[in-house]
Design a protein around this motif. Structure first.
Motif, short mmCIF file in Angstrom:
data_model
loop_
_atom_site.label_atom_id
_atom_site.label_comp_id
_atom_site.label_asym_id
_atom_site.label_seq_id
_atom_site.Cartn_x
_atom_site.Cartn_y
_atom_site.Cartn_z
N CYS A 253 42.55 59.01 81.54
CA CYS A 253 41.28 59.14 82.41
C CYS A 253 41.68 58.97 83.71
O CYS A 253 42.60 58.18 84.39
CB CYS A 253 40.03 58.29 82.31
SG CYS A 253 38.82 58.74 83.42
N CYS B 296 36.16 63.45 83.73
CA CYS B 296 37.17 64.28 84.80
C CYS B 296 37.91 65.28 83.88
O CYS B 296 37.61 65.31 82.48
CB CYS B 296 37.95 63.06 85.18
SG CYS B 296 38.87 62.19 83.93
N CYS C 58 39.74 63.59 80.93
CA CYS C 58 38.81 63.19 79.86
C CYS C 58 38.43 64.49 79.22
O CYS C 58 38.41 64.24 77.74
CB CYS C 58 37.56 62.44 80.17
SG CYS C 58 37.87 60.77 80.75
#
Ligand code: ZN
Length: 333
Positions: A55, A69, A72
């Motif tokens: 992440c 994000c 992710c």
């Protein structure tokens, strides 16, 4: 906005506690082995852990990842896909990669080859992660590693280098080499409670009442539940139960042998079919008992043979032999 995958893990308190502690303390082990039946959340947890490691906006919370994000999003396979787009996430699985991309001429039909380990894992071991945060290697069905592939992995598993993490996933950890077991930290995933399976099936669009009925036969696995819900498989299951009942009471054992032979190719569907046979026998035994019939005990015994067969299958018994032994015992009980 998407949720971090680890937050979607249902039940599995033991596994969740281990992973949440690791993530929130920032001390994530370098080589996990996620064990447990298929369809209970092992893979979801593996990709959840990958999110926590990759992440871009790592949080200090129990899930570690934001879930939304770019990293992710790319750390998780899209719907219907087996690979993910993040360059620092490597997925190892038998047959997943085209032979030429892993330096082979022929497909991997039986095992995860040493070629796949060499090209995807070892050749990259010396390089830093592309995006700087971590490298994550997920090995699906790790019990399929060939002996040479497993041996080639050992040194890297022991000392993977900075920022490199392995997650081996297996429903048959007893088939792994002891040297692999001793170099990984096992995290156990249990069968899910029936009500959780029912919820998850309902969330996949299966009508609530039917989801609850299916969940009772699914042995705590959403994957099994989904297979049971498939109408084609549900017909095939009914046919199996009818033919098994015929074969048990037939004069010759031809029916038994035919079903045993077919069991080889229907390996994945077999546990749910035998579970359905057990349920059918239990229902008949209950009817016979209610009618004070002398058949009740024989029927109950047959039901028990079905349950024993399920245990043997779970213990990796050969499908053909398990079915043959089960039906032969039923014939004489
Ligand atoms: Zn994120």
């Amino acid at each position: 906005m998407s949720s971090p995958l680890l937050s979607l893990l249902r039940s599995q308190e033991t596994a969740r506690t281990i992973l949440e502690r690791a993530v929130s303390s920032g001390r994530i082990h370098h080589a996990y082995l996620f064990t447990g039946p298929d369809g209970v959340g092992k893979e979801l947890a593996a990709f959840g852990l990958a999110q926590a490691l990759l992440c871009e906006r790592r949080t200090s919370g129990a899930n570690g990842a934001c879930g939304a994000c770019s990293a992710c999003t790319r750390a998780v396979p899209r719907e219907g896909e087996r690979t993910a787009l993040h360059p620092d996430l490597v997925i190892v699985e038998r047959g997943l990669h085209a032979p030429q991309s892993i330096g082979r001429r022929t497909p991997e039909t039986q095992e995860i080859s040493i070629d796949q380990i060499r090209t995807l894992v070892l050749s990259r071991a010396a390089f830093a992660p592309h995006e700087g945060r971590a490298k994550v290697i997920i090995v699906r069905r790790a019990e399929e590693l060939s002996i040479s592939a497993a041996n080639a992995l050992l040194k890297t598993l022991e000392e993977p280098g900075q920022k490199t993490h392995f997650v081996l996933v297996s429903s048959q950890p007893e088939a792994l080499l002891p040297t692999i077991l001793s170099r990984t930290l096992a995290v156990r995933f249990a069968p899910l409670p029936d009500d959780v399976v029912a919820d998850l099936l309902a969330a996949r669009g299966i009508e609530a009442k039917r989801a609850r009925e299916i969940a009772r036969l699914a042995s705590g696995s959403v994957e099994t539940g989904e297979r049971l819900a498939d109408p084609e498989e549900s017909d095939a299951r009914e046919r199996f139960v009818e033919r098994a009942l015929d074969a048990i009471s037939a004069r010759t054992s031809a029916g038994v042998l035919a079903l045993a032979e077919e069991a080889k190719k229907d390996k994945d569907a077999l546990p749910s079919r035998i579970a359905a046979l057990a349920a059918a026998l239990a229902a008949r035994a209950a009817d016979a008992a209610a009618a004070s019939s002398t058949d009740a005990e024989a029927l109950a015994n047959r039901g028990r043979h079905a349950l024993t067969a399920l245990e043997h299958l779970a213990g990796n018994g050969a499908p053909q032999l398990v079915v043959e032994a089960m039906l032969m015992r039923m014939r004489t009980s």
